[in-house]
Design a protein around this motif. Structure first.
Motif, mmCIF file in Angstrom:
data_model
loop_
_atom_site.group_PDB
_atom_site.id
_atom_site.type_symbol
_atom_site.label_atom_id
_atom_site.label_comp_id
_atom_site.label_asym_id
_atom_site.label_seq_id
_atom_site.Cartn_x
_atom_site.Cartn_y
_atom_site.Cartn_z
ATOM 1 N N SER A 649 20.114 -108.343 -37.845
ATOM 2 C CA SER A 649 19.408 -107.091 -37.141
ATOM 3 C C SER A 649 17.880 -107.260 -37.628
ATOM 4 O O SER A 649 17.250 -108.159 -38.663
ATOM 5 C CB SER A 649 19.925 -105.870 -37.645
ATOM 6 N N GLN A 651 14.251 -105.017 -37.413
ATOM 7 C CA GLN A 651 13.684 -103.679 -37.467
ATOM 8 C C GLN A 651 12.104 -104.006 -37.203
ATOM 9 O O GLN A 651 11.366 -104.587 -37.775
ATOM 10 C CB GLN A 651 13.513 -102.890 -38.563
ATOM 11 N N THR A 653 8.297 -102.038 -36.530
ATOM 12 C CA THR A 653 7.497 -100.991 -36.841
ATOM 13 C C THR A 653 6.068 -101.150 -35.962
ATOM 14 O O THR A 653 5.502 -101.978 -36.232
ATOM 15 C CB THR A 653 7.376 -100.642 -38.233
ATOM 16 N N SER A 666 14.950 -100.778 -33.729
ATOM 17 C CA SER A 666 16.015 -101.897 -34.274
ATOM 18 C C SER A 666 16.984 -102.111 -33.311
ATOM 19 O O SER A 666 17.004 -101.618 -32.306
ATOM 20 C CB SER A 666 16.668 -101.136 -35.496
ATOM 21 N N GLN A 667 17.329 -103.355 -33.591
ATOM 22 C CA GLN A 667 18.456 -104.123 -32.764
ATOM 23 C C GLN A 667 19.313 -104.883 -33.609
ATOM 24 O O GLN A 667 19.011 -105.639 -34.576
ATOM 25 C CB GLN A 667 17.837 -104.721 -31.604
ATOM 26 N N ARG A 710 16.567 -107.771 -46.728
ATOM 27 C CA ARG A 710 15.766 -107.578 -46.009
ATOM 28 C C ARG A 710 14.393 -108.501 -46.156
ATOM 29 O O ARG A 710 14.334 -108.797 -47.478
ATOM 30 C CB ARG A 710 15.287 -106.110 -46.143
#
Length: 918
Positions: A649, A651, A653, A666-667, A710
């Motif tokens: 995924s 994200q 911003t 997000s995807q 992350r």
């Protein structure tokens, strides 16, 4: 002398008051000789008691009073609102609200003489308020009447005036209810008791509705002492449509209801009843069934225990109810119970009846039974338990069987043995739910009422329970990652962060080790530990300490404090020992076997799980983005890039340099079809930036991989320019040049980025003056077409600064400002004397004025003739911006005008012609 005479007169008039005053204080406030005061009340007090709701408190002094004199009322430390008035030699106040019956109020007063400014504090006084107050009311405020014929009654704490006291009752429509008011004595038949009770009876039965009764009661002959009371009540004549249904009444056994030692202090009752009604239960002595309302039942455990039948989630016409009755203070015997549905209108059923159900109270338990005997064949789960109780009240048995881990198997209501006479227990039942090993069996003799005897227990260790073969419980085994337990089936062939522990579960209890003290190990015993091997790709086991046994005994956990990250690991060899495994000694070495030990390798099992540890966040890149966003593409921005192939995924911003909440998107990212791929693509399109403030946008991208790692913040970053919310502000002025004293209209229009009007927007206009600095800002709001306007009367040359602060909520608009409009202001100059076309003598004094103030500036006076204008004199403006000039006139008619040149902040100007005759 007049002042002295007045002072003597006041002193003479106040001699009776002054006789009560104390001597001046030494070392305190400086009192003028003869100036003093006293406090009284209206109505007057009687021994410190005042019969009034709002008495007037008065401070009376020997001199007239000056402002600043005060009178203060306190109840304890609280100051009472009491607006004061000063009149001649008194200062007084009347409380703004009713005082409270029985409370003590302290009154103080400070006087300032209007004659010589001397001061005096009147001796403080304390007063107790004595007015009627309510002792009781039926119904109480918020109460309900079940009959519309019921009398309304209020009892007061003292006598009330039967002529002045009254009551008014209105219904929900504010219509007055007709009826009669009567008075009585609560102390009746005592003839000396005061008339302290007021009642109201409606002329006819009141229908179901809500009502308000307003009661006014006065002390006899004293309208200043009263109490007003408002009581809201409801008339509801609805009876429950049916009696409650009882589903539970005490302990039920063999067709009978019982109160026993366990429930005597809280006998349970429950069932269902009509919604909206309360339920009451009476447990009463069945020998004297009375009628409700005629006499109270005797020997009740608890009278009128109520329970609401409207739980929050009940939407049916009948609702569940439950309550308990305390019968702990009553002897063992037979009772009856009466259960009813209740409202203000009455109870259903209305009466206690001889047919009410019986509930027997028996709190004596059978005697503790004799020695328990138990038998469990080897390899079997069928436990046989035998016991005997000499107490003939025993009618059944309860049995608890507990294993070494504290698990308890319960058997209740076991019957008496049919093959033995007396109170024998001989029952066989399965204990397959208990762990292997020693068991403790406890028996309890139980009577019909449910009273259980003391327990008779017997540890069963030989033979121990041994009916379960130790095996892995792999579906319940797991690894713990970041506090989350991941089953081995999910862990296998997956990527995770480094586990903090591995837990392997079993179908029975295990122990951490067994000890070999046989043969050569007799002098130095050897401990054989359980083992879990988390092997790295070189086959080396991680986590050096042996696993620990879980609290429930059926699992062992390997702690992994220092596992290297990023690599492939396998849960390989696992060794466990059943908790029933004996230590090996010289005494049992000949028969000792390890058939209760378990080893995954000797079982021929494959590795329990193989997985990859991944503690590193994925690398990510932004490769394409929309560099500039305008109104045409504000909802169609795009950002895309690449990331490491294990990214699952992304994200995004988006934060504006102008502030506001960042936009977070997000995807999910699909795994690449090619397992050998070195990267994966991601992208966001159609990004709507209409809610983001204009400015430089910082785009941050962070990836999350399959293990939950992350990308380290801030991730990949780029910037784009957002100019999609520009607003346009215009301004103009109705006149670019005016004379002082005239007004101009400053106006304009506000449009958004699409050229559409912005309505209801605040426009602030500040005049910037040529004299330096700004004038007072004013604000206007745009209309539906974006237009705005403000009227100003400037004193000096002014440039108009208009600004719009923008909008920080949707729809967004940028701030805008403009200062293109300018107004030049001519001074106003005029002759003030003599009047135009006046006939005057010579010389004549010419007078005039200039605005705004231009003191010190020179004004020139000209005579106008057919041959031109001739300067005849000059005058200097005084501090009031006025001037005068003495002029000798020739005979005939003369035309004059005055001129002032440009000054700081203003243009010059000239007067109109002044025509004079001489």
């Amino acid at each position: 002398m007049a002042a002295a005479f007045m002072r003597r007169s006041v002193a003479t008039a106040g001699l009776a008051v002054l006789a009560t005053l104390a001597s001046p204080l030494v070392g305190g406030t400086a009192f003028a000789a003869g100036f003093s005061g006293a406090i009284s009340s209206d109505p007057a007090d009687s021994s410190g008691t005042i019969a009034a709701n709002r008495p007037t408190f008065i401070g009376t002094y020997t001199d007239n009073l000056a402002s600043g004199s005060t009178i203060t009322v306190k109840q304890g430390s609280t100051t009472i609102a009491c607006p004061q008035t000063i009149s001649a030699n008194t200062v007084s106040c009347t409380p703004a609200a009713d005082l409270v019956d029985g409370q003590v109020y302290d009154v103080t007063s400070h006087g300032i003489s209007a004659v010589d400014g001397s001061t005096a504090d009147a001796p403080a006084q304390s007063y107790t308020i004595d007015i009627p107050s309510v002792s009781s009311a039926s119904p109480a405020d918020g109460g309900t009447l079940g009959s519309g014929n019921s009398a309304l009654t209020v009892v007061y704490d003292e006598a009330i005036d039967t002529t002045a006291s009254h009551v008014t009752v209105v219904n929900s429509n504010n219509n007055v209810v007709p009826g009669s008011t009567s008075f009585s004595k609560s102390g009746s038949p005592d003839p000396t008791a005061p008339t302290d009770t007021m009642s109201f009876s409606a002329s006819q039965s009141l229908p179901t509705d809500t009502y308000t009764a307003t009661w006014h009661a006065e002390a006899p002959g004293n309208p200043k002492a009263y109490v007003d009371t408002v009581i809201h009540f409801t008339v509801d004549t609805t009876l429950a449509p049916s009696a409650p249904t009882v589903l539970v009444a005490g302990y039920y056994n063999q067709g009978a209801h019982w109160i026993n030692a366990d429930n005597a202090s809280a006998v349970p009752f429950s069932g269902v009843a009509p919604k909206g009604f309360t339920v009451g239960v009476m447990v009463y002595d069945s020998s004297t069934p009375p009628l409700i309302g005629s006499q109270s039942p005797t020997n009740l455990g608890s009278n009128d225990n109520l329970a609401t039948t409207q739980p929050a989630n009940c939407e049916s016409s009948v609702c569940p109810w439950s309550l308990t009755v305390d019968t702990s203070g009553t002897p063992d015997r037979n009772y009856k119970y009466y259960v009813y549905a209740s409202s203000a209108a009455g109870r259903v059923p209305a009466n206690i009846d001889s047919g009410d159900p019986t509930i027997a109270k028996d709190t004596v338990a059978p005697a503790t039974p004799g020695a328990v005997s138990s038998n469990l064949p080897a390899g079997s789960n069928q436990l046989n338990v035998q016991d005997y109780d000499a107490d003939t009240s025993t009618t059944s048995w309860n049995v608890d069987v507990e294993d070494s881990l504290g698990n308890v198997h319960h058997e209740t209501g076991l019957p008496l043995s049919s093959t033995n006479s007396g109170s024998w227990l001989d029952s066989t039942f399965s204990v397959a739910d208990l762990n292997d090993g020693g068991l403790t069996v406890t028996t309890y003799a139980v009577d019909d009422a449910g009273n259980a005897s003391g327990g008779d227990n017997n540890p069963l260790t030989d033979p121990s329970k041994e009916s379960v073969t130790l095996a892995f419980d792999l579906p319940a085994s797991y690894a713990t990652v970041d506090g989350q337990d991941i089953p081995l089936s999910e862990l296998n062939n997956s990527r995770v962060k480094a586990p903090s522990s591995i837990t392997i579960r079993f179908n029975e209890a295990v122990e951490q080790y067994w000890t070999d003290s046989s043969g050569t190990h007799a002098s130095s015993p050897v401990k054989h530990y359980a083992h879990i091997c988390l092997a790295d790709d070189r086959g080396l086991c991680q986590g050096g300490n042996p696993p620990t046994v879980n609290d429930d005994g059926k699992g062992e956990t390997l702690s992994l404090a220092n596992v290297p990250s990023d690599g492939t690991y396998t849960i390989g060899q696992v060794t466990a020992f059943a908790s029933t495994t004996p230590d090996k000694t010289n005494f049992n070495s000949g028969s000792w076997t390890c058939d209760e030990c378990l080893n995954s390798q000797t079982q021929g099992l494959d590795p329990l799980a193989t997985f990859t540890i991944d503690d590193t966040g994925p690398a990510i890149d932004i490769t394409a983005w929309t560099p500039t966003v305008t109104p045409s593409n504000v909802t169609a921005a795009a950002v895309s890039g690449t990331a490491e192939p294990d990214t699952r995924s992304v994200q995004l911003t988006i934060a504006s340099s102008a502030g506001g909440s960042p936009l977070v998107l997000s995807q999910d990212v699909a795994a690449p079809a090619d397992p050998a791929a070195t990267s994966v693509d991601w992208g966001f399109s159609g990004i709507d930036l209409s809610t983001v403030r204009d400015g430089t946008l910082t785009i941050s991208a962070i990836g999350v991989d399959a293990a939950g790692n992350r990308t380290a913040a801030p991730g990949a970053q780029v910037q784009m320019l957002l100019v999609a919310h520009r607003s346009t502000l215009t301004e103009s002025v109705s006149s670019t040049k005016i004379t002082f004293g005239h007004a101009v209209l400053v106006s304009g229009r506000l449009l958004n980025q699409l050229g559409s009007p912005i309505a209801d927007a605040k426009i602030t206009v500040r005049p910037r003056l040529d004299t330096g600095g700004y004038g007072t800002a004013r604000a206007a709001y745009t209309d539906s077409n974006g237009h705005w306007q403000l009227l100003f009367a400037p004193s000096y040359n002014t440039r108009w600064y208009a600004s719009y602060a923008g909008s920080t909520v949707s729809p967004l608009h940028d701030a805008s400002s403009v200062h293109t409009a300018r107004t030049l202001v001519r001074v106003a100059i005029a002759f003030t004397s003599p009047k135009n076309k006046a006939t005057v003598g010579s010389p004549v004094v010419l007078k005039g004025k200039v605005a705004p103030n231009k003191r010190g500036v020179t004004v020139k006076i000209y005579r106008h003739t057919s041959s031109g204008n001739k300067l005849v004199g000059k005058a200097t403006l005084n501090r009031y911006s006025r001037w005068s000039f003495k002029l000798s006139l020739p005979r005939g008619t003369v035309k004059l005008f005055a001129v002032i040149g440009n000054t700081t902040g203003n243009l010059g100007n000239r007067t109109s012609y002044l025509t004079l005759r001489h």
